[in-house]
Scaffold this active site. Structure first.
Site, PDB file in Angstrom:
ATOM      1  N   ARG A 291       0.802  -1.226   0.010  1.00 35.10           N
ATOM      2  CA  ARG A 291       0.079   0.008  -0.068  1.00 35.10           C
ATOM      3  C   ARG A 291       0.714   1.280  -0.095  1.00 35.10           C
ATOM      4  NH1 ARG A 291      -2.393  -1.255   4.165  1.00 35.10           N
ATOM      5  NH2 ARG A 291      -4.365  -1.942   3.295  1.00 35.10           N
ATOM      6  N   ARG A 327     -13.831  -1.045  -0.190  1.00 32.65           N
ATOM      7  CA  ARG A 327     -13.719  -1.085   1.498  1.00 32.65           C
ATOM      8  C   ARG A 327     -14.332   0.127   1.764  1.00 32.65           C
ATOM      9  NH1 ARG A 327      -7.449  -3.110   2.447  1.00 32.65           N
ATOM     10  NH2 ARG A 327      -7.585  -5.096   1.584  1.00 32.65           N
ATOM     11  N   CYS A 363     -26.707  -0.816  -7.834  1.00 32.19           N
ATOM     12  CA  CYS A 363     -27.990  -0.812  -7.403  1.00 32.19           C
ATOM     13  C   CYS A 363     -28.198  -1.147  -5.931  1.00 32.19           C
ATOM     14  CB  CYS A 363     -28.700  -1.864  -8.269  1.00 32.19           C
ATOM     15  SG  CYS A 363     -29.063  -0.777  -9.976  1.00 32.19           S
ATOM     16  N   TYR A 392      -5.358  -1.431  -3.522  1.00 29.90           N
ATOM     17  CA  TYR A 392      -6.463  -2.016  -2.816  1.00 29.90           C
ATOM     18  C   TYR A 392      -7.776  -1.561  -3.241  1.00 29.90           C
ATOM     19  CZ  TYR A 392      -3.100  -4.458  -0.163  1.00 29.90           C
ATOM     20  OH  TYR A 392      -1.916  -5.054   0.387  1.00 29.90           O
TER      21      TYR A 392
END
Length: 446
Positions: A291, A327, A363, A392
């Site tokens: 990351r 996330r 949706c 990510y």
């Protein structure tokens, strides 16, 4: 000051890239694109390399292996390899990506708590470093090594059980984590000492105590436990059996501004304070950052399709949602993202801030990137940019509603400010979605 200067130049490159994307028509045929700042990725890799080089004796062996899961794109792996960063892989698919990028086996590390015999056999045949997760896997490796000797460095992953950070799901060093040999469980330390005594070819130890939400002192505590165990194993062996420590990665990323904090230099300082001997040169080192190398250098850029007001609050309906920011949509408190508004020409949008929701196309009601966010009021045709998404986020596509994977472009900005885009990953065609959904076998269940 240097970090501030880099952040300013990164934001300038970002603004120029958004303007160029609008001018060059990147959003004319697709309402959503993703961008990677190659200069930013290079800068982060350089900062990592310098931080360790400054702390280690000259010539001390160190391998920085990028956690492929963070950004599994072959051109990204190739870019990092070109500046000396290898790959940490945790599946057969990730190993295939590393090999496609030309990453050498000796610069590759295989981790995973559920390696298959085929995955182990391939890694050992190639000479890739392997970190065994548990006793059963170690016995499986025993049989493979006996059948076909290998040049692969092999070690065992330990769980130092030092505790959780702010995000439980990402905390790998808890008392009940699924990863590694639990060091503080009764008999575990003694088992490890016997395992190394019985296997002279075990020459590495591995832990991964960091991740988003884990403070530096807690990360350093896990690495200190790893170092102490290596010293204990070597003392019991009467020789330097363990010669390399794989200390993992997990440096947290700041998602609240362009500042890159904490830094790799701060990480190294925390480790030196916790385990000074780690940097003596007695051990080779392996890191597995993901990351922190790419997150700050990714940008989601989406067109505002419609706007409306519901219950008195404006809502901007865009094409960026759960498919590129999974996330954030499902755990917004743990993964808040900034929203940067631009007009249709790619210029930063100004105006009186108004609380408004920024919604995605999926949706379900919770497909929101931001709720009641203070922004200049958005209008159809405007652009919203979502920074810090280079790890990510759009690289881990979520296929809800069969939304296609967006195109990814790398960009560079020359001294004159001109922006050049390079295709990294094409947009997923609808035909590929149909094929992945069994389109070749429509009558299979009739």
């Amino acid at each position: 000051m240097a970090a501030d200067t880099h952040a300013q130049s990164a934001s300038t490159r970002r603004d120029r890239a958004v303007r160029a994307a609008a001018r060059q028509g990147l959003l004319d045929t697709e309402p959503l694109v993703c961008l990677l700042d190659t200069a930013g990725i290079r800068a982060s890799a350089g900062a990592l390399t310098r931080a360790f080089a400054d702390a280690l004796p000259a010539g001390a062996p160190v391998l920085h292996a990028f956690a492929v899961k963070a950004c599994p794109l072959v051109p990204v792996l190739r870019l990092l390899s070109s500046v000396g960063v290898g790959c940490e892989v945790a599946s057969a698919g990730e190993l295939a990506l590393a090999r496609a990028a030309g990453v050498a086996p000796e610069h590759t590390v295989l981790d995973s708590p559920a390696k298959t015999p085929a995955e182990l056999r391939e890694a050992l045949a190639l000479g890739i470093a392997v970190n065994a997760d548990n006793g059963q896997e170690l016995r499986r490796i025993d049989a493979l090594v006996a059948a076909a000797p290998t040049r692969s460095p092999i070690g065992v992953r330990i769980n130092p059980q030092t505790g959780a950070g702010a995000i439980d799901a990402l905390s790998t060093a808890t008392a009940t984590s699924k990863f590694g040999v639990p060091l503080r469980d009764p008999g575990a330390r003694e088992w490890l000492l016997r395992a190394y005594a019985d296997r002279p070819w075990l020459t590495r130890l591995h832990t991964h105590s960091g991740s988003q939400g884990v403070p530096l002192p807690l990360i350093a505590e896990g690495v200190r436990e790893l170092y102490a165990l290596a010293e204990e194993i070597n003392a019991a062996a009467g020789r330097r059996q363990v010669d390399t420590l794989d200390i993992g990665g997990g440096l947290p990323v700041n998602f609240s501004s362009d500042a890159e904090t904490p830094t790799y230099a701060q990480y190294v300082a925390a480790l030196r304070a916790a385990a000074p001997g780690l940097f003596s040169g007695a051990y080779g080192l392996v890191t597995e950052f993901g990351r922190s190398l790419t997150a700050k250098h990714g940008l989601v850029l989406a067109r505002v399709e419609y706007t409306k007001a519901t219950g008195g609050r404006p809502i901007a309906l865009t094409h960026a949602g759960v498919q590129v920011a999974t996330r954030t949509v499902y755990a917004p408190a743990a993964w808040p993202l900034r929203i940067l508004p631009y007009d249709a020409k790619g210029l930063p949008k100004t105006g009186t801030p108004v609380p408004q929701d920024v919604a995605g196309p999926a949706c379900f009601a919770g497909d929101l990137l931001a709720t009641a966010r203070e922004l200049p009021e958005l209008a159809p045709g405007d652009l919203v940019a979502v920074p810090d998404t280079g790890a990510y986020f759009f690289t881990a596509h979520h296929g809800y509603n069969s939304l296609p994977r967006p195109a990814v472009h790398g960009f560079t900005v020359d001294a004159a400010g001109a922006v050049r885009f390079a295709p990294v990953r094409p947009a997923q065609p609808l035909s590929a979605i149909v094929a992945e959904a069994g389109g070749a076998n429509p009558d299979a269940l009739l």
